[in-house]
Design a protein around this motif. Structure first.
Motif, mmCIF file in Angstrom:
data_model
loop_
_atom_site.group_PDB
_atom_site.id
_atom_site.type_symbol
_atom_site.label_atom_id
_atom_site.label_comp_id
_atom_site.label_asym_id
_atom_site.label_seq_id
_atom_site.Cartn_x
_atom_site.Cartn_y
_atom_site.Cartn_z
ATOM 1 N N TRP A 173 11.820 27.420 -26.829
ATOM 2 C CA TRP A 173 11.718 26.969 -25.429
ATOM 3 C C TRP A 173 12.635 27.802 -24.531
ATOM 4 O O TRP A 173 12.229 28.366 -23.537
ATOM 5 C CB TRP A 173 12.092 25.494 -25.348
ATOM 6 N N SER A 208 11.494 31.355 -24.189
ATOM 7 C CA SER A 208 10.353 31.585 -23.311
ATOM 8 C C SER A 208 10.795 31.551 -21.849
ATOM 9 O O SER A 208 10.309 32.323 -21.026
ATOM 10 C CB SER A 208 9.254 30.560 -23.580
ATOM 11 N N HIS A 209 11.763 30.653 -21.555
ATOM 12 C CA HIS A 209 12.277 30.610 -20.191
ATOM 13 C C HIS A 209 13.095 31.850 -19.877
ATOM 14 O O HIS A 209 12.913 32.470 -18.833
ATOM 15 C CB HIS A 209 13.126 29.349 -19.970
ATOM 16 N N ARG A 220 10.855 34.785 -19.619
ATOM 17 C CA ARG A 220 9.974 34.806 -18.458
ATOM 18 C C ARG A 220 10.707 35.039 -17.148
ATOM 19 O O ARG A 220 10.108 35.513 -16.170
ATOM 20 C CB ARG A 220 9.166 33.500 -18.388
ATOM 21 N N ALA A 221 12.009 34.697 -17.155
ATOM 22 C CA ALA A 221 12.735 34.876 -15.896
ATOM 23 C C ALA A 221 12.710 36.347 -15.409
ATOM 24 O O ALA A 221 12.219 36.599 -14.302
ATOM 25 C CB ALA A 221 14.148 34.340 -16.045
ATOM 26 N N ALA A 249 9.088 37.406 -14.707
ATOM 27 C CA ALA A 249 8.545 36.860 -13.450
ATOM 28 C C ALA A 249 9.058 37.679 -12.263
ATOM 29 O O ALA A 249 8.303 37.950 -11.326
ATOM 30 C CB ALA A 249 8.950 35.402 -13.308
ATOM 31 N N ARG A 250 10.340 38.071 -12.374
ATOM 32 C CA ARG A 250 10.894 38.892 -11.299
ATOM 33 C C ARG A 250 10.126 40.208 -11.177
ATOM 34 O O ARG A 250 9.717 40.608 -10.093
ATOM 35 C CB ARG A 250 12.367 39.178 -11.574
ATOM 36 N N MET A 298 7.167 40.935 -12.185
ATOM 37 C CA MET A 298 5.808 40.704 -11.689
ATOM 38 C C MET A 298 5.812 40.461 -10.184
ATOM 39 O O MET A 298 4.990 41.011 -9.438
ATOM 40 C CB MET A 298 5.166 39.525 -12.404
ATOM 41 N N GLY A 299 6.777 39.668 -9.711
ATOM 42 C CA GLY A 299 6.877 39.354 -8.286
ATOM 43 C C GLY A 299 7.131 40.601 -7.448
ATOM 44 O O GLY A 299 6.492 40.810 -6.411
ATOM 45 N N LEU A 300 8.075 41.415 -7.962
ATOM 46 C CA LEU A 300 8.428 42.630 -7.215
ATOM 47 C C LEU A 300 7.235 43.589 -7.164
ATOM 48 O O LEU A 300 6.938 44.173 -6.112
ATOM 49 C CB LEU A 300 9.642 43.295 -7.864
ATOM 50 N N ASP A 327 4.144 42.837 -7.381
ATOM 51 C CA ASP A 327 3.159 42.249 -6.475
ATOM 52 C C ASP A 327 3.472 42.598 -5.023
ATOM 53 O O ASP A 327 2.577 42.972 -4.242
ATOM 54 C CB ASP A 327 3.169 40.733 -6.667
ATOM 55 N N LEU A 328 4.800 42.503 -4.680
ATOM 56 C CA LEU A 328 5.217 42.857 -3.313
ATOM 57 C C LEU A 328 4.909 44.326 -3.019
ATOM 58 O O LEU A 328 4.369 44.663 -1.973
ATOM 59 C CB LEU A 328 6.707 42.603 -3.109
ATOM 60 N N ILE A 352 13.990 47.725 -4.385
ATOM 61 C CA ILE A 352 13.026 46.955 -5.166
ATOM 62 C C ILE A 352 12.785 47.597 -6.515
ATOM 63 O O ILE A 352 12.801 46.951 -7.558
ATOM 64 C CB ILE A 352 11.701 46.805 -4.376
ATOM 65 N N ASN A 379 15.648 46.997 -8.751
ATOM 66 C CA ASN A 379 15.590 45.629 -9.281
ATOM 67 C C ASN A 379 14.572 45.488 -10.421
ATOM 68 O O ASN A 379 14.798 44.783 -11.399
ATOM 69 C CB ASN A 379 15.225 44.648 -8.170
ATOM 70 N N SER A 437 15.629 44.368 -14.114
ATOM 71 C CA SER A 437 14.968 43.241 -14.760
ATOM 72 C C SER A 437 14.324 43.648 -16.077
ATOM 73 O O SER A 437 14.348 42.909 -17.067
ATOM 74 C CB SER A 437 13.900 42.651 -13.828
ATOM 75 N N ILE A 452 11.878 37.677 -3.200
ATOM 76 C CA ILE A 452 10.421 37.707 -3.343
ATOM 77 C C ILE A 452 9.790 36.533 -2.574
ATOM 78 O O ILE A 452 8.839 36.684 -1.830
ATOM 79 C CB ILE A 452 10.017 37.630 -4.845
ATOM 80 N N SER A 478 10.147 29.436 -14.255
ATOM 81 C CA SER A 478 9.663 30.646 -14.914
ATOM 82 C C SER A 478 8.596 30.316 -15.961
ATOM 83 O O SER A 478 7.770 31.139 -16.314
ATOM 84 C CB SER A 478 10.824 31.407 -15.547
ATOM 85 N N PRO A 526 5.956 34.543 -11.158
ATOM 86 C CA PRO A 526 6.295 34.729 -9.729
ATOM 87 C C PRO A 526 5.270 34.055 -8.817
ATOM 88 O O PRO A 526 4.121 33.924 -9.207
ATOM 89 C CB PRO A 526 6.244 36.244 -9.577
#
Lengths: 584, 136
Positions: free
Chosen positions: A525, A528-529, A532-533, A536-537, A539-541, A543-544, A558, A561, A565, B16, B91, B114
């Motif tokens: 558990w 996975s967190h 993923r943290a 997720a960063r 992926m978010g960056l 995406d931006l 960016i 970062n 990450s 973000i 997350s 995200p």
């Protein structure tokens, strides 16, 4: 005729003095010792007769001044004459009248005109003699009557034709409960309880003969009597009658009946009982064997008489039994060990025999053997033994602890595994339910006690429960307790058989697995967190960068970062790899 | 008026999310908090000033000191809780977390990081706050 032969005492009832004188003269002529007394009238005569009872003869004149009724006079005098003969003297010449007075009971009748010394004396003496004979007859009758009446045997006299009672004695009234008066209104048929036709025939066939017959009578109270009747034909007061002797044999018959029952019972016991009773002679040959042998062994008893006992006995048992029989005579009776005996179908039966030495009893003259078929019992015994052996082997073979708890006595029995699993020796053990429950881990105890209560309170038969049980050294072992309840005849729990398996190793293993599972889950558990943290960063960056490039002021930052990450993600993954290689 | 708050200890995430809020016209200039306690203080403060304000809160679960759940518990005791609209942002979404969130009346939705364009569209469709985004 009685001259000089004792004193004669005579009462003369005569009112006429001339006649009296004449009679006195006549009498004196013939008798010396004579005492004559005179009564002038009826009244005086009565007084004399009532005060003196020793007259030999009374001479009575029928015409007296103080009484007119001749019949009354005669009968009165007769009634107070105390057995003395009364001779009537009269002037009447009517012969019929004289005959009439005779019928009233006077002894003789003389006409005054015809009297002389000789015929007067003769009449007096005849009368006295006749009276004497009469009295003797009367006394003899009296004797027989007494014999009849006071006989202890019930007797009666019946009319031979009608069978009416003519007379019954006291014993009969006592036995039957009817009074004499009641009897006199009955016929003997009223006594008969059954078989009227048979008795009627016996009576008819022996009308003039003596007969005996056994009959059943009822008393007045309807009680049954068994009577042995003996009946003789007689003449009774001129009637054709029979005198019957009723011999009460009720008690005798009852006794006989009892004896018969007792014999039948004995016969039933010997013949139809389940025991075999036999008489064996000195050479061990059967001289008698009870018919029950047919039921018990399926053998014809007649075929066995004269045969040797050992012929039917199993070869392997013969010597053993012969050995025992050797000691016969020292003891009156003893039990032989069980042995096999051939039955009618050629199979073997187990018999158990008690031998009694009755060689000195002349009615037996041998050994009495009382045998019982115990084959079923033997088979059960063997099954039980096998079952017990099986139990022993199972208890030894299994590493489980086998417990046997007696509910009523509150006592445990344990197999040796109690020592092997928990370390308790016999001295360190407790045997009560309380002790057992005290060894259960405190955290488990309530649960186990409650589960056990379901046996007592809800009739549960099986118990399957895990708990910790304390060893001698104070440590605990995990056990799987599988208990089975045995009930008594009325369905109440009587014993609990338990199989207690040591599952400590397995339990520890499971505990370890469960622990490692939860650790793994936790790691997975977290990882996975953690993984993923940074992901997720990134992926978010990206995406931006892709969709909002025109609105971004600092693209370089960016990208830095994203790189940071990515490195963080890389580190996390390496860490997981290392962790999964660690041992738990 | 709907004020958007971002509560997350990860500055990159905050960056973000701010961009996404801005670009999707959910908020011009969302306020962000690295610590949940600070966000709570701010809300209480703002509430005193204006009773009329609604809050859209993008809330991270895993944070040091006061985490997302603690924060929610505090909000639950507020009188004005019907004006708080919380989007849980994590997350990785756990089934157990979703169960847990049912105990809090303020939670409107779950978003897995995200945050995406479609997530933003969905935020605008949440019935309690959709009226703030209707074209004038």
């Amino acid at each position: 005729m009685r001259k000089n032969s004792g004193e004669l005492k005579i009462l003369v009832i005569e009112d006429n003095p001339g006649d009296f004188m004449l009679i006195q003269d006549y009498l004196s002529e013939e008798h010396h010792a004579l005492e004559i007394q005179r009564a002038e009238n009826f009244k005086v005569a009565k007084e004399i007769l009532q005060n003196h009872s020793n007259f030999n003869t009374v001479l009575l004149d029928l015409s007296l001044p103080d009484i007119n009724n001749t019949e009354l006079l005669v009968k009165n005098i007769l009634s107070i004459s105390n057995g003395a003969p009364v001779v009537v003297l009269t002037g009447y010449t009517d012969k019929d009248y004289g005959a009439k007075t005779l019928s009233w009971g006077v002894s003789d009748y003389l006409l005054k005109d015809e009297i002389n010394a000789s015929n007067l004396s003769k009449s007096i003496h005849y009368s006295m003699e006749r009276k004497k004979v009469q009295r003797q007859l009367y006394e003899s009758e009296e004797k027989y009557r007494t014999l009849f009446d006071s006989s202890p045997l019930p007797m009666w006299v019946l009319d031979r034709h009608t069978l009416e009672f003519l007379s019954v004695n006291q014993a009969a009234t006592k036995l039957y409960g009817y009074s004499r008066e009641e009897f006199m209104k009955m016929t003997v048929r009223d006594l008969w309880a059954e078989e009227d036709d048979r008795i009627e025939k016996v009576v008819q066939d022996n009308f003039h003969e003596l007969f005996t017959v056994k009959v059943k009578h009822f008393t007045k109270n309807r009680e049954t009597l068994y009577i042995d009747v003996q009946s003789n034909p007689i003449l009774f007061g001129g009637r054709e009658a029979r005198v019957t002797l009723a011999h009460n044999i009720t008690e005798k018959l009852k006794a006989e009946e009892k004896l018969k029952h007792s014999q039948q019972r004995f016969k039933a016991l010997v013949q139809d009982g389940s025991d075999l009773i036999s008489i064996i002679d000195e050479n061990f040959n059967y001289s008698y064997i009870s018919p029950s042998v047919e039921n018990v062994l399926g053998v014809n008893p007649e075929g066995m008489e004269g045969k040797n006992v050992f012929q039917y006995m199993h070869k392997e048992d013969r010597e053993r039994i012969k050995d025992k029989i050797k000691y016969l005579g020292k003891k009156k009776s003893y039990q032989l060990p069980s042995y096999r005996y051939k039955d009618g179908a050629g199979g073997w039966r187990w018999l158990e025999t008690i031998i009694s030495d009755l060689r000195h009893d002349s009615s037996i003259n041998g050994l009495v053997a009382n045998s019982r078929d115990i084959t079923k019992f033997k088979i059960q015994e063997r099954q039980l033994r096998e079952s017990l052996e099986r139990y022993d082997i199972v208890a030894k073979a299994t590493s489980d602890l086998i417990t046997d708890y007696n509910i009523e006595k509150d006592v445990f029995q344990y197999s040796n595994a109690i020592h092997e699993i928990f370390g308790y020796s016999q001295n360190e053990l407790g045997f009560s339910k309380k002790w057992w429950q005290e060894q259960i881990h405190p955290d488990d105890r309530l649960r186990v006690v409650e589960a056990a209560n379901s046996i007592y309170e809800r009739g549960q038969k099986l118990l399957n429960i895990e708990y910790r049980f304390q060893c001698l050294d104070g440590s605990y072992k995990y056990v799987l307790d599988r208990s089975y309840v045995i009930t008594d005849d009325s369905g109440n729990p009587s014993r609990i058989i338990g199989s207690i398996q040591d599952i400590t190793e397995r339990r520890n293993y499971i505990n370890a697995i469960e622990r490692s599972n939860s650790r793994l889950r936790e790691i997975a558990w977290t990882q996975s967190h953690v993984v993923r943290a940074p992901l997720a960063r990134i992926m978010g960056l990206i995406d931006l960068l892709k969709n909002q490039r025109n609105n971004l002021d600092n693209i370089e930052e960016i990208i830095d970062n994203i790189l940071n990450s990515s490195e963080e993600l890389d580190k996390v993954i390496r860490k997981i790899t290392i962790k999964t290689e660690e041992e738990f | 008026m709907l004020e958007v708050l971002i509560v997350d200890d990860d500055q990159i995430v905050v960056f973000i999310q701010k961009k996404m809020m801005n670009n999707h016209e959910i908020a011009q200039n969302p306020i962000s908090f690295g610590k949940a306690a600070d966000a709570l203080d701010y809300i209480i403060q703002e509430q005193k000033l204006s009773q009329q304000k609604d809050f859209l809160i993008l809330l991270d679960i895993n944070m040091p000191n006061m985490n997302g759940w603690d924060f929610l518990k505090c909000l639950e005791s507020h009188e004005q809780k019907s004006k708080y609209h919380v989007i849980m942002v994590t997350s990785s979404i756990d089934r157990k977390d979703k169960e847990k969130a049912k105990n809090f009346s303020t939670v409107r939705s779950f978003i897995e990081k995200p945050i995406s364009a479609s997530d933003c569209d969905k935020i605008k469709e949440i019935s309690e706050i959709s009226h703030f985004f209707e074209p004038v």
